[in-house]
Design a protein around this motif. Structure first.
Motif, PDB file in Angstrom:
ATOM      1  N   ARG A 231      -4.130   0.934 -12.011  1.00 42.78           N
ATOM      2  CA  ARG A 231      -5.181   0.479 -10.761  1.00 42.78           C
ATOM      3  C   ARG A 231      -3.348   0.014 -10.015  1.00 42.78           C
TER       4      ARG A 231
ATOM      5  N   ASP B 113       1.045  -0.748   0.316  1.00 40.25           N
ATOM      6  CA  ASP B 113      -0.309   0.436  -0.369  1.00 40.25           C
ATOM      7  C   ASP B 113       0.830   1.502   0.169  1.00 40.25           C
TER       8      ASP B 113
ATOM      9  N   ARG C 154      -1.368   1.146  -6.328  1.00 41.41           N
ATOM     10  CA  ARG C 154      -1.783   1.058  -5.866  1.00 41.41           C
ATOM     11  C   ARG C 154      -0.380   0.724  -4.755  1.00 41.41           C
TER      12      ARG C 154
END
Length: 477
Positions: free
Chosen positions: A468, A387, A472
């Motif tokens: 994405r 993350d 991320r």
């Protein structure tokens, strides 16, 4: 390197105590490294070095040729002799000095000086930094862009008593990252990171090596490269590696067994008394790994790889370690698979292991997990993507080691989980085509994160899932 962690072993840069079997450097290359002088660089035979001298390279000094003539003292666990380095200034500006990485000095610092280096010709010793793991060599005059020169060293490297990738184990000496190598300069300047026992901080360019090593006849030598012929009249052997970014030696008493994976010879160096069955299992796992990686990522391109049994722990928690054409590994299949994957991701495709450790460790862990679970344990079940709001995947070793467990969690497991997600987004065939192209375009060179991102976007233009994943993990905004 493969790390121990919690209920499972995480293959995190685990084998770095290769078998610096006897740094032997060389008569033939000594001719190429004759009287020290500055001169225009000649055309290099290698593909990468055939670039026009007028175009500055992204990293320098380059086109290095190492020639060593060493003797191994089995009583003192010492390599001693000469090292000659020829290199080219591939950068845009004149070079007033270069830096050597004498990583062995991390084991005791300047006071102990496990890598004692004297400059005999081609320059003078300047500053010493990072506990004497970084040594400046001031050149007699600035080296013009496109020109080459040579330096001559007298070196003495003594392995510490501790069992480690650089150390001693069962009477053998392991010379992992112990031979001085040129530091790399790029647009940021010379890169001189500290040594880390939490993983790796090594960064060097592919070079040509020729090592002449005198070692007692009863000892075996595992090394980067291959042996050229038998021992000479004084019992010396010559080791040659045309393309390697470091040179590892291990010298000691071992039982040696061999196998083949296609055209590649595999050699297992086991502690005397090891059951033959264990060596055979190691070679079987190695052969499977080498065949699979060549099919997925492209040819290995070297004739041999040595698998050396080493200490049960390396670098404070690791269980295995990678070097060019040599790995330190136990019989554990996952460790073998992880370290051999480093032959593609670190050895063939290089990276700055301090600044961007994910570029080799994540790929090695992911590659090991691609093998059948019946042959190697898959440690990615239930894994989570990194993350970027907590720590980006491309973070440096300084970032990754600020919090316990972050390095393994983010780089080994998280980075491998990211690659698996990309594989699923592209499909296996398309993913393998992408990685083969990446390896081919960076073979014997260095890859960076922006280059990886650009290549992935070119392979999957407009792919929303890929974008994405990049956001991320923090690899792209």
């Amino acid at each position: 390197m493969l790390w121990r962690g919690g209920r499972r072993a995480h293959s995190v840069a685990a084998m770095r105590r290769t078998v610096l079997a006897g740094a032997a450097a060389v008569a033939a290359a000594a001719t190429a490294c004759g009287p020290v002088a500055t001169r225009p660089a000649a055309q290099d035979a290698g593909e990468r070095h055939a670039r026009a001298a007028a175009a500055p390279a992204p990293r320098w000094p380059d086109a290095a040729r190492y020639a060593l003539d060493l003797a191994y003292d089995a009583r003192r666990f010492t390599l001693e002799g000469t090292e000659r380095i020829a290199f080219r200034n591939a950068g845009p500006d004149p070079l007033a000095s270069v830096w050597l990485r004498a990583w062995a000095n991390a084991f005791g610092g300047c006071r102990v000086s496990r890598a004692h280096v004297t400059i005999r010709a081609g320059g003078t010793l300047g500053a010493r930094r990072r506990d004497c793991t970084a040594l400046e060599v001031r050149l007699p005059r600035p080296l013009a862009p496109g020109a080459e020169t040579r330096i001559a060293l007298q070196i003495r490297v003594t392995a510490p008593a501790r069992p480690d990738r650089f150390g001693r184990f069962h009477g053998a000496a392991y010379f992992g990252n112990a031979i001085p190598v040129l530091a790399v300069a790029d647009r940021r300047g010379f890169q001189l990171p500290p040594y880390t026992f939490a993983g790796e901080s090594f960064y060097s360019l592919t070079s040509a090596w020729r090592v002449r090593l005198r070692a007692p006849a009863g000892l075996q030598v595992a090394s980067t490269g291959t042996q050229a012929g038998g021992r000479d009249a004084v019992g010396a052997l010559t080791l040659v590696a045309p393309k390697a970014r470091d040179f590892m030696l291990v010298v000691g008493r071992f039982d040696v067994r061999t196998a083949r994976a296609g055209g590649v010879r595999l050699r297992r160096f086991s502690i005397p008394g090891t059951r033959a069955r264990e060596a055979e299992r190691t070679l079987a796992t190695a052969a499977l790994s080498m065949r699979r990686y060549a099919a997925w990522y492209g040819p290995y391109g070297r004739p041999e790889v040595d698998l050396v049994e080493g200490p049960g722990e390396v670098a404070r928690g690791g269980v295995a370690m990678e070097y060019p054409e040599l790995v330190l590994t136990p019989v554990q299949p996952t460790a073998i698979a992880h370290e051999l994957a480093h032959q593609w991701f670190y050895s063939i495709v290089g990276d700055d292991q301090w600044s961007e450790p994910w570029l080799d460790e994540s790929f090695a862990e992911f590659s090991a997990a691609r093998l059948s679970p019946s042959r190697a344990q898959n440690r990615l079940r239930g894994c989570h993507l990194p993350d970027a709001s907590a720590v980006p995947l491309e973070g440096s070793m300084a970032t990754m080691t600020r919090e316990p467990g972050r390095y393994v969690r983010t780089v080994y497991v998280g980075g491998a989980c990211f690659l698996r997600a990309v594989q699923r987004a592209l499909g296996e065939a398309r993913f393998d085509t992408f990685i083969r192209g990446l390896v081919a375009s960076h073979r014997d060179d260095v890859e960076t994160t922006p280059e990886f991102v650009a290549a992935l976007r070119a392979a999957a233009p407009g792919n929303a899932t890929v974008e994405r994943l990049l956001r991320r993990t923090g690899l792209a905004s």
